[in-house]
Scaffold this active site. Sequence first.
Site, short mmCIF file in Angstrom:
data_model
loop_
_atom_site.label_atom_id
_atom_site.label_comp_id
_atom_site.label_asym_id
_atom_site.label_seq_id
_atom_site.Cartn_x
_atom_site.Cartn_y
_atom_site.Cartn_z
CG HIS A 178 -2.85 -7.97 3.25
ND1 HIS A 178 -2.66 -7.17 4.33
CD2 HIS A 178 -2.40 -7.61 1.95
CE1 HIS A 178 -1.91 -6.15 3.58
NE2 HIS A 178 -1.79 -6.32 2.36
CG ASN A 216 -1.94 -1.61 4.09
OD1 ASN A 216 -1.01 -0.99 4.36
ND2 ASN A 216 -2.23 -2.66 3.35
CB SER A 255 -3.51 -3.70 0.06
OG SER A 255 -2.24 -4.46 -0.34
CD GLU A 278 -3.75 -6.94 7.91
OE1 GLU A 278 -3.94 -6.29 8.80
OE2 GLU A 278 -3.44 -6.51 6.80
N1 LIG Z 1 3.50 -4.17 -2.48
C1 LIG Z 1 3.31 -4.29 -1.28
O1 LIG Z 1 4.02 -3.83 -0.33
C2 LIG Z 1 2.17 -5.26 -0.93
C3 LIG Z 1 1.83 -5.76 0.40
C4 LIG Z 1 0.79 -6.63 0.64
C5 LIG Z 1 -0.06 -6.77 -0.26
N2 LIG Z 1 0.00 -6.38 -1.68
C6 LIG Z 1 -0.88 -6.67 -2.75
O2 LIG Z 1 -0.24 -7.56 -3.27
C7 LIG Z 1 -1.07 -7.44 -4.68
C8 LIG Z 1 0.41 -7.31 -5.86
O3 LIG Z 1 1.03 -6.23 -5.54
P1 LIG Z 1 2.40 -6.17 -5.83
O4 LIG Z 1 3.28 -5.03 -5.05
O5 LIG Z 1 3.05 -7.61 -6.04
O6 LIG Z 1 2.45 -5.74 -7.45
P2 LIG Z 1 3.45 -5.65 -8.76
O7 LIG Z 1 3.15 -4.80 -9.50
O8 LIG Z 1 4.89 -5.84 -8.25
O9 LIG Z 1 2.91 -7.15 -9.13
C9 LIG Z 1 1.91 -7.46 -9.85
C10 LIG Z 1 2.06 -8.37 -11.08
O10 LIG Z 1 0.76 -9.02 -11.38
C11 LIG Z 1 1.18 -9.46 -12.74
N3 LIG Z 1 -0.17 -9.56 -13.69
C12 LIG Z 1 -1.12 -8.53 -13.84
N4 LIG Z 1 -2.27 -8.94 -14.31
C13 LIG Z 1 -2.06 -10.40 -14.29
C14 LIG Z 1 -2.72 -11.51 -14.65
N5 LIG Z 1 -4.08 -11.49 -14.99
N6 LIG Z 1 -2.50 -12.89 -14.36
C15 LIG Z 1 -1.33 -13.34 -13.67
N7 LIG Z 1 -0.53 -11.86 -13.33
C16 LIG Z 1 -0.66 -10.79 -13.49
C17 LIG Z 1 1.87 -8.44 -13.41
O11 LIG Z 1 2.72 -8.91 -14.68
C18 LIG Z 1 3.01 -8.04 -12.19
O12 LIG Z 1 3.78 -9.05 -12.41
C19 LIG Z 1 -1.78 -6.03 -4.83
O13 LIG Z 1 -3.07 -6.64 -4.74
C20 LIG Z 1 -1.23 -5.43 -3.69
O14 LIG Z 1 -2.18 -4.76 -2.91
C21 LIG Z 1 1.17 -5.34 -2.00
#
Ligand SMILES: NC(=O)c1ccc[n+]([C@@H]2O[C@H](COP(=O)([O-])OP(=O)(O)OC[C@H]3O[C@@H](n4cnc5c(N)ncnc54)[C@H](O)[C@@H]3O)[C@@H](O)[C@H]2O)c1
Length: 290
Positions: A144, A195, A123, A156
Amino acid sequence: MSASDIERIGVVGSGLMGAGIAEVSARAGLDVVVREIDAAAAEAGQARVMRSLDRGVASGKLSEEERDSAVGRLRFTTDLGELADRQMVIEAVVEDEALKVDVFRGLDKVVTDPQAILATNTSSIPVMKLGIATARPEQVVGIHFFNPVPVLRLVELVTSLLTSPDTAETAERFAVERLGKKVIRSQDRAGFVVNALLVPYLLSSIRMMESGFATAEDIDTGMVEGCNHPMGPLRLCDLIGLDTTLAVAQSLYEEFKEPLYAPPPMLSRMVEAGLLGRKTGRGFYEYARA
Ligand SMILES: NC(=O)c1ccc[n+]([C@@H]2O[C@H](COP(=O)([O-])OP(=O)(O)OC[C@H]3O[C@@H](n4cnc5c(N)ncnc54)[C@H](O)[C@@H]3O)[C@@H](O)[C@H]2O)c1
């Protein structure tokens, strides 16, 4: 490589976003391998995808056959090496720059197709920093997605200074033609388009509540009933995850040094306390555990 050649996708991380990306990819007919950090996280990711597919069936958006064939195209692993034959890998691990750099270094080593696209769902972390962790920064791009991925159409597309026009074109066509997404393009600046606009608003709502100006319920009701937003800002923070909201605010603040991006203390304290929103059952509101 053109978007229509892409059949084998890898997803790294199966939390909120990775599970959604894996689901929409499998539903689009792609072969999907999802890498998680350990067996428990892989199981949790798989369960998350299953729940979402079952909801799709229950609501009539998906037939049982479509669900079962999507499940048949999904494989979960803890071994990054199983992504070796992928034509595109989308990284969706937690919003931590050092961790993502590590993942991109690993992907660069294991993914054998010299034309493969390595994408990040970050993000706020500069795509450039992930690109230069590889020997192929021209093939690294930001895709994104928005949460929940199966519901929200926007993507995005973020190109770094080193992303090639071919990579950008293929990634955009892939998102539009294969996944049915709506794409907007953004420069490689923290927060991209959405964002950079949304986060100051979310942080303002937290400051408003923290100062005792209004209750969480009244702030949210104000924006839902007064502006016709589908949900208020504090409930939206809970949906995004307070850890992710904090990490994005920190990246924006780091990048622009503008007070409007500075995380309010209440957000930091809640994250330290493990009150991360819906995913942990408690944030600004309480939830049945997901
Ligand atoms: N939550 C949102 O609304 C949103 C929206 C758009 C983008 N994002 C982006 O998406 C990404 C993930 O966010 P999320 O909300 O899914 O987080 P989350 O905490 O729900 O999930 C992250 C996952 O990554 C896993 N993980 C950690 N290290 C790892 C590795 N080395 N290899 C494989 N898996 C690994 C964790 O076990 C976890 O299941 C971030 O970069 C975030 O900024 C989030």
